[in-house]
Design a protein around this motif. Sequence first.
Motif, mmCIF file in Angstrom:
data_model
loop_
_atom_site.group_PDB
_atom_site.id
_atom_site.type_symbol
_atom_site.label_atom_id
_atom_site.label_comp_id
_atom_site.label_asym_id
_atom_site.label_seq_id
_atom_site.Cartn_x
_atom_site.Cartn_y
_atom_site.Cartn_z
ATOM 1 N N PRO A 1 -55.277 67.714 0.395
ATOM 2 C CA PRO A 1 -56.685 67.631 0.799
ATOM 3 C C PRO A 1 -56.996 68.384 2.094
ATOM 4 O O PRO A 1 -58.080 68.962 2.223
ATOM 5 C CB PRO A 1 -56.922 66.128 0.973
ATOM 6 N N GLU A 2 -56.057 68.410 3.023
ATOM 7 C CA GLU A 2 -56.312 69.117 4.286
ATOM 8 C C GLU A 2 -56.330 70.631 4.119
ATOM 9 O O GLU A 2 -56.737 71.361 5.021
ATOM 10 C CB GLU A 2 -55.324 68.707 5.381
ATOM 11 N N LYS A 3 -55.926 71.124 2.949
ATOM 12 C CA LYS A 3 -55.919 72.563 2.666
ATOM 13 C C LYS A 3 -57.159 73.005 1.877
ATOM 14 O O LYS A 3 -57.262 74.161 1.476
ATOM 15 C CB LYS A 3 -54.674 72.951 1.866
ATOM 16 N N ALA B 1 -59.607 66.005 3.730
ATOM 17 C CA ALA B 1 -58.806 64.968 4.388
ATOM 18 C C ALA B 1 -59.457 64.439 5.660
ATOM 19 O O ALA B 1 -59.057 63.400 6.172
ATOM 20 C CB ALA B 1 -57.422 65.514 4.716
ATOM 21 N N ASP B 2 -60.445 65.153 6.177
ATOM 22 C CA ASP B 2 -61.056 64.744 7.436
ATOM 23 C C ASP B 2 -61.918 63.500 7.257
ATOM 24 O O ASP B 2 -62.669 63.397 6.281
ATOM 25 C CB ASP B 2 -61.922 65.875 8.004
ATOM 26 N N SER C 1 -61.247 73.129 2.136
ATOM 27 C CA SER C 1 -62.396 72.945 3.024
ATOM 28 C C SER C 1 -63.680 72.767 2.210
ATOM 29 O O SER C 1 -63.779 73.216 1.063
ATOM 30 C CB SER C 1 -62.548 74.135 3.966
ATOM 31 N N ALA D 1 -59.005 63.442 -3.692
ATOM 32 C CA ALA D 1 -58.338 63.463 -2.380
ATOM 33 C C ALA D 1 -57.902 62.054 -1.986
ATOM 34 O O ALA D 1 -56.809 61.872 -1.438
ATOM 35 C CB ALA D 1 -59.267 64.045 -1.322
ATOM 36 N N LEU E 1 -63.993 71.674 8.221
ATOM 37 C CA LEU E 1 -63.832 70.322 7.681
ATOM 38 C C LEU E 1 -63.127 70.383 6.338
ATOM 39 O O LEU E 1 -63.512 71.154 5.463
ATOM 40 C CB LEU E 1 -65.200 69.653 7.483
ATOM 41 N N SER E 2 -62.118 69.544 6.180
ATOM 42 C CA SER E 2 -61.390 69.496 4.914
ATOM 43 C C SER E 2 -61.655 68.170 4.214
ATOM 44 O O SER E 2 -62.221 67.242 4.800
ATOM 45 C CB SER E 2 -59.891 69.663 5.153
ATOM 46 N N TYR F 1 -54.744 61.380 -3.777
ATOM 47 C CA TYR F 1 -53.755 62.451 -3.701
ATOM 48 C C TYR F 1 -52.339 61.885 -3.630
ATOM 49 O O TYR F 1 -52.054 60.970 -2.865
ATOM 50 C CB TYR F 1 -54.024 63.338 -2.479
#
Length: 145
Positions: free
Chosen positions: A70-72, A132-133, A74, A17, A129-130, A20
């Motif tokens: 990354p935000e997709k 990307a968080d 979890s 991530a 939480l992903s 990415y």
Amino acid sequence: MLSQRTRYTIRALLHLADRYGEGPVQLTEIAEAQNIPAKFLTVMLSHMRRSGLVETMRGREGGYWLARAPEKISYGEIVRLTRGSLGLLPCASRYAYEPCKNCVTEEKCRLHRVMLMVRDETARILDGLSLADPVPVEAELGALR
């Protein structure tokens, strides 16, 4: 408790991530940076590829990268893929349910009801939480408690 496999997988995917969009990341880089045995990492990343979280390319310029942003992805999805369930007991699992052996009926079992609450709260947090968080620092964790 999370297994070593789950922890290694999360660390490897977090590494991907962080990189990415930069192209393939070589296995040796991930293994060294995350202190994960290379043979174990190969097996884990192959499983993540089959699950649709990671893509790979062979060869000198090859490596691994996230198949989705990354935000997709979890934490809940990763734990379910590596552990099978978020439930701490088989009777509290939503997707891998099994009745507990040597137990009273679920209607009478107070532990079952508590573990359902724990599972639901764990799912709420991990699915929210992903990769990307940003991870809260210790001071921010106090506010969450």
